[in-house]
Write an enzyme that holds these catalytic residues in place. Structure first.
Site, short mmCIF file in Angstrom:
data_model
loop_
_atom_site.label_atom_id
_atom_site.label_comp_id
_atom_site.label_asym_id
_atom_site.label_seq_id
_atom_site.Cartn_x
_atom_site.Cartn_y
_atom_site.Cartn_z
N GLU A 51 -5.31 12.73 64.84
CA GLU A 51 -5.05 11.68 63.85
C GLU A 51 -5.30 10.30 64.45
OE1 GLU A 51 -1.33 14.02 61.63
OE2 GLU A 51 -0.90 12.53 63.18
N GLY A 71 -6.22 6.48 64.77
CA GLY A 71 -6.28 5.34 63.85
C GLY A 71 -6.89 4.16 64.58
N CYS A 104 5.46 -21.42 57.62
CA CYS A 104 6.66 -22.11 58.09
C CYS A 104 7.54 -21.18 58.92
CB CYS A 104 7.42 -22.65 56.89
SG CYS A 104 6.36 -23.66 55.86
C1 LIG Z 1 0.35 5.84 63.00
C2 LIG Z 1 0.11 7.26 63.16
C3 LIG Z 1 -1.09 7.73 63.71
C4 LIG Z 1 -2.17 6.82 64.23
O1 LIG Z 1 -1.81 6.13 65.38
P1 LIG Z 1 -2.91 5.28 66.17
O2 LIG Z 1 -2.16 4.72 67.32
O3 LIG Z 1 -3.38 4.21 65.26
O4 LIG Z 1 -3.99 6.20 66.59
C5 LIG Z 1 -1.30 9.09 63.77
N1 LIG Z 1 -0.36 9.96 63.33
C6 LIG Z 1 0.82 9.55 62.81
C7 LIG Z 1 1.79 10.55 62.32
C8 LIG Z 1 1.10 8.20 62.71
O5 LIG Z 1 2.27 7.80 62.20
#
Ligand SMILES: *Cc1c(COP(=O)(O)O)cnc(C)c1O
Length: 419
Positions: free
Chosen positions: A273, A275, A343
């Site tokens: 996963e 990101g 602000c």
């Molecule tokens: C936020 C998150 C990710 C991604 O994390 P990165 O650091 O952006 O790779 C993957 N899995 C879960 C469950 C998350 O909450």
């Protein structure tokens, strides 16, 4: 690696002069490189080509439809954390059987929506959630595929706000209780156990936390097998870090080299996963210097983007490189804070930064802004949210319009008695 580079003195995104985009859309705006986005996805995918795997982009890092589409077209799946993200995912044509759903606070409505959409699986974070999913699945007369999100109690050695895998964190089920909770899951009629999930944090720049956590869940998978529970997938979450300043995170290939051998005697599908590592360095925030205050002791560059547009420096004290769109070779360097118009004293992009002396109306790029940038933006101070632009080769596309003042009051109503 990314596609934001100087040619002579001007900063380009791929083959587009960024200044030209600013002239058309105004400032501030987010800018992404299609080539960088696609490459990052493909490099990650390629690193694990020798084992059965699925890459589910963590869309909370950047959920713009065009960006999701970029990965879906390359065969990617999505990691979602809300009904709203599921809506975006389906709207853009993601295959529901490549969608995984995490989050400690899924509501009944969200669970129903996900079951009706036939997503690949829920990553379940508590026994109560398990009961609720079972109940909703019974109402819909279907089986809910689940993995339990276990908390392996591993320190990812990153910022405390983005650590998630210690037993003091709200996420997941303590790994020591996991066997018991898996047995509970197995006893529920409308639950089908398919995997184990873990995600220990974000911006992790060492390999060892990944290896330690994976070893723990492989061990759990074996214990489950002995108890007669066979799982199909191991979801190792996201969290791989990027270079903001001088970090040296492992390349996905390095990560693969360490973890593939651990999986040699299993036939599980590995789910990732990622990101930040996919989108972080593929985007920048372009902003204009409104005023300079070059005082004694302290100097400020006041820019037209604020913490509502990008909150990371304020929230995590994160470092972002700041580059002028036009390098001025003769200009002297100054030490200044780069701040926004909001602000709040937390409204800054850089503190005590050595930066070339910039004048009013000059444009700058806040680098590495593609992850947790736009998605964390707000309308604080009643500021319309900024546009997002995607460059591909010599062309650029507005992939989200700038909000206007009417957008700001959408949905608000004044009750009769006040009129
Ligand atoms: C936020 C998150 C990710 C991604 O994390 P990165 O650091 O952006 O790779 C993957 N899995 C879960 C469950 C998350 O909450």
């Amino acid at each position: 690696m990314h596609d934001f580079k100087y040619r002579e003195r001007d900063l380009y995104c791929e083959d587009v002069l960024i200044q030209d985009i600013a002239e058309e859309v105004g400032t501030p705006f987010y800018l992404y490189s299609y080539n960088t986005l696609r490459n990052h996805f493909l490099v990650f995918d390629e690193a694990f080509k020798d084992i059965p795997h699925m890459i589910c982009f963590a869309m909370k890092a950047n959920s713009n439809l065009s960006i999701l589409k970029t990965f879906i077209r390359e065969g990617g799946g999505l990691d979602i954390v809300s009904g709203g993200e599921l809506y975006r995912a389906l709207l853009v044509g993601a295959d529901p059987r490549k969608i995984v759903y995490a989050g400690v606070g899924k509501t009944k409505e969200e669970i129903r929506y996900a079951l009706e959409s036939d997503i690949l699986m829920f990553n379940v974070e508590s026994p109560q959630e398990l009961f609720l999913i079972d109940e909703v699945a019974e109402e819909l007369d279907c089986k809910a595929r689940v993995a339990l999100r276990v908390n392996p109690d591993i320190d990812p050695m990153t910022h405390p706000y983005i650590s998630t895998g210690l037993k003091t964190h709200k996420f997941g089920i303590n790994i020591n209780n996991a066997l018991k909770e898996y047995k509970l899951a197995e006893s529920l009629e409308y639950i089908e156990i398919v995997g184990i999930h873990k995600h220990i944090g974000s911006q992790i720049v060492q390999i060892s936390p990944f290896v330690d956590a994976l070893e723990k869940i492989i061990f759990l998978a074996k214990s489950l097998k002995e108890a007669g529970i066979n799982i199909k997938s191991l979801n190792v979450g996201g969290g791989l870090g990027i270079t903001y300043k001088d970090e040296t995170p492992p390349h996905p290939r390095d990560l693969a080299a360490e973890i593939i051998p651990l999986l040699s005697d299993t036939d599980h599908t590995i789910i990732f996963e990622p990101g930040r590592v996919i989108v972080g360095n593929a985007g920048i925030l372009v902003t204009k210097v409104l005023y300079t205050k070059l005082g004694e002791g302290k100097s400020f560059l006041i820019v037209d983007a604020g913490m509502n547009d990008m909150i990371r420096p304020c929230l995590y004290n994160s470092y972002h490189e700041i580059l002028p769109l036009r390098e001025n070779s003769t200009s002297r360097k100054i030490v200044a804070d780069v701040v926004g118009p909001i602000c709040e004293s937390g409204d800054f992009f850089a503190k005590d930064r050595v930066i070339s002396e910039l004048k009013r109306d000059q444009l700058i790029a806040v680098m590495s802004a593609g992850a947790y940038g736009f998605t964390m933006s707000s309308n604080y101070n009643s500021r319309p949210r900024v546009p997002e632009v995607l460059v591909k080769g010599k062309e650029f596309f507005i992939i989200r319009q700038r909000e206007n003042y009417e957008d700001l009051v959408k949905g608000e109503e004044i009750p009769e008695f006040l009129l």
